[in-house]
Design an enzyme around this catalytic site. Sequence first.
Site, PDB file in Angstrom:
ATOM      1  N   LYS A  36     -13.375 -19.822 -32.200  1.00 20.67           N
ATOM      2  CA  LYS A  36     -14.664 -20.381 -31.762  1.00 20.67           C
ATOM      3  C   LYS A  36     -14.793 -21.895 -32.021  1.00 20.67           C
ATOM      4  O   LYS A  36     -14.232 -22.671 -31.270  1.00 20.67           O
ATOM      5  CB  LYS A  36     -15.804 -19.550 -32.353  1.00 20.67           C
ATOM      6  CG  LYS A  36     -15.724 -18.097 -31.822  1.00 20.67           C
ATOM      7  CD  LYS A  36     -16.891 -17.207 -32.140  1.00 20.67           C
ATOM      8  CE  LYS A  36     -16.780 -15.918 -31.338  1.00 20.67           C
ATOM      9  NZ  LYS A  36     -16.577 -14.707 -32.100  1.00 20.67           N
ATOM     10  N   ASP A  38     -12.516 -13.243 -42.300  1.00 25.29           N
ATOM     11  CA  ASP A  38     -12.502 -13.527 -40.865  1.00 25.29           C
ATOM     12  C   ASP A  38     -13.615 -14.538 -40.611  1.00 25.29           C
ATOM     13  O   ASP A  38     -14.791 -14.180 -40.518  1.00 25.29           O
ATOM     14  CB  ASP A  38     -12.721 -12.237 -40.071  1.00 25.29           C
ATOM     15  CG  ASP A  38     -12.773 -12.499 -38.563  1.00 25.29           C
ATOM     16  OD1 ASP A  38     -12.747 -13.681 -38.163  1.00 25.29           O
ATOM     17  OD2 ASP A  38     -12.846 -11.519 -37.796  1.00 25.29           O
ATOM     18  N   TYR A  41     -16.676  -7.128 -36.725  1.00 24.55           N
ATOM     19  CA  TYR A  41     -15.791  -7.214 -35.559  1.00 24.55           C
ATOM     20  C   TYR A  41     -14.652  -8.176 -35.863  1.00 24.55           C
ATOM     21  O   TYR A  41     -14.894  -9.289 -36.360  1.00 24.55           O
ATOM     22  CB  TYR A  41     -16.587  -7.720 -34.355  1.00 24.55           C
ATOM     23  CG  TYR A  41     -15.783  -7.834 -33.074  1.00 24.55           C
ATOM     24  CD1 TYR A  41     -15.224  -6.716 -32.464  1.00 24.55           C
ATOM     25  CD2 TYR A  41     -15.594  -9.078 -32.468  1.00 24.55           C
ATOM     26  CE1 TYR A  41     -14.501  -6.831 -31.283  1.00 24.55           C
ATOM     27  CE2 TYR A  41     -14.880  -9.199 -31.285  1.00 24.55           C
ATOM     28  CZ  TYR A  41     -14.329  -8.076 -30.695  1.00 24.55           C
ATOM     29  OH  TYR A  41     -13.621  -8.199 -29.525  1.00 24.55           O
TER      30      TYR A  41
HETATM   31  C1  LIG Z   1     -15.542 -13.580 -31.849  1.00 23.36           C
HETATM   32  C2  LIG Z   1     -14.922 -12.978 -33.046  1.00 23.36           C
HETATM   33  C3  LIG Z   1     -13.601 -12.509 -33.019  1.00 23.36           C
HETATM   34  C4  LIG Z   1     -12.784 -12.447 -31.760  1.00 23.36           C
HETATM   35  O1  LIG Z   1     -12.539 -13.708 -31.230  1.00 23.36           O
HETATM   36  P1  LIG Z   1     -12.156 -13.837 -29.653  1.00 23.36           P
HETATM   37  O2  LIG Z   1     -11.865 -15.295 -29.505  1.00 23.36           O
HETATM   38  O3  LIG Z   1     -13.344 -13.360 -28.908  1.00 23.36           O
HETATM   39  O4  LIG Z   1     -10.969 -12.997 -29.424  1.00 23.36           O
HETATM   40  C5  LIG Z   1     -13.054 -12.060 -34.205  1.00 23.36           C
HETATM   41  N1  LIG Z   1     -13.755 -12.066 -35.344  1.00 23.36           N
HETATM   42  C6  LIG Z   1     -15.029 -12.507 -35.403  1.00 23.36           C
HETATM   43  C7  LIG Z   1     -15.740 -12.516 -36.712  1.00 23.36           C
HETATM   44  C8  LIG Z   1     -15.658 -12.963 -34.258  1.00 23.36           C
HETATM   45  O5  LIG Z   1     -16.924 -13.363 -34.326  1.00 23.36           O
END
Ligand SMILES: *Cc1c(COP(=O)(O)O)cnc(C)c1O
Length: 411
Positions: free
Chosen positions: A251, A223, A128
């Site tokens: 995060k 990511d 994701y």
């Molecule tokens: C949570 C997450 C996102 C998206 O971040 P948001 O702050 O929810 O938009 C993108 N990449 C990874 C790997 C994530 O865990």
Amino acid sequence: MPGGVSSPVRAFKSVGGQPIVFDRVQGAYAWDVDGNQYIDYVGSWGPAICGHSHPEVNKALHEVLEKGTSFGAPSALENILAEMVIDAVPSVEMVRFVNSGTEACMSVLRLMRAFTGREKIVKFEGCYHGHADMFLVKAGSGVATLGLPDSPGVPKSTTANTLTAPYNDLDAVKVLFAENPDQIAGVILEPVVGNAGFIPPDAGFLAGLREITQEHGALLVFDEVMTGFRISYGGAQQKFGITPDLTTMGKVIGGGLPVGAYGGRRDIMAMVAPAGPMYQAGTLSGNPLAMTAGIKTLELLRQPGSYEHLDRVTKKLVEGLLQIAQETGHAACGGSISGMFGFFFTEGPVHNYEDAKKCDLTKFSRFHRGMLERGVYLAPSQFEAGFTSLAHTDADIDRTLEAARDVLSSL
Ligand SMILES: *Cc1c(COP(=O)(O)O)cnc(C)c1O
């Protein structure tokens, strides 16, 4: 509000039942509006790595609040956090702050394309990268599948340039590069998957991607929105010793306030406006409160012993769970790295999303409900990683394992 929530997973659709409405959070615990207490293994989906409402973070926030909530102009706080990120994360020589992980990923995608002059990207099934159109693609069955959108409203033309491969499958990536010569801008991945459950990279996978991308003049993007400052202070790239060209963060870096960031090699980041021609902007980006929560959180994390604590309590939790599952006759597999963990109700091993999908979702739903009734708040989906914090104690883990024994014995 659609589904009664502001973000879908919170609605408990994949485990059934009603979502818990929180009233307050502190340390390793959350309390719902009826006053029930839970040991929390979601941690606001990652940011609460020091424990919720850490007194030092709160104190710093109160002080900055007195100075104002938003400047819309440069502040010293941005420079402090930027320096901390550059010092910590091996690939990052320059950084741009944004307001969410989604924003970081959609911006880095534009940058990958701007820098290489190529339009196609490779992502992995089950990873994701936020909810931007180009990333809302999961792979079909075959080894190399052209992207079809996951959600109505995403034009086929947008995802036509998104190529997908199974996680941990270097051969599939090689095929994509062979079939699309000089067209692939780069490869983006979660260096440890957390959004298809917890799936670590096989030995050689990250190094293999580094080699393939270099060979083809494409960029490698980690990511690290979830893994950054969680897998280790320098993220997964430090832990595994593989340096990507670009990195996205979110995060933990916001310590519970809305922050995202992307950064990497100086020559690539120099393309970002106003240093270069690639446009990307944000009214609230670099917000003083958000920067402060990030700075304080990172300061707490870099104190000696932080990651040793996360590693120890998390291992104890996962090893305990797997042991109890075995004793009570349930097939299960799982693992952890530092304060990130996961387990699946399947024999395993799980190397990719296809493997993960073999797990027993009905059993997970019943397990989740049972744990909730015993005061343990787990992510309401088998396909989400779990998180511990510096505030989780041995006693919390013991209580959790007791609850798990109780629930698993009755399933
Ligand atoms: C949570 C997450 C996102 C998206 O971040 P948001 O702050 O929810 O938009 C993108 N990449 C990874 C790997 C994530 O865990």
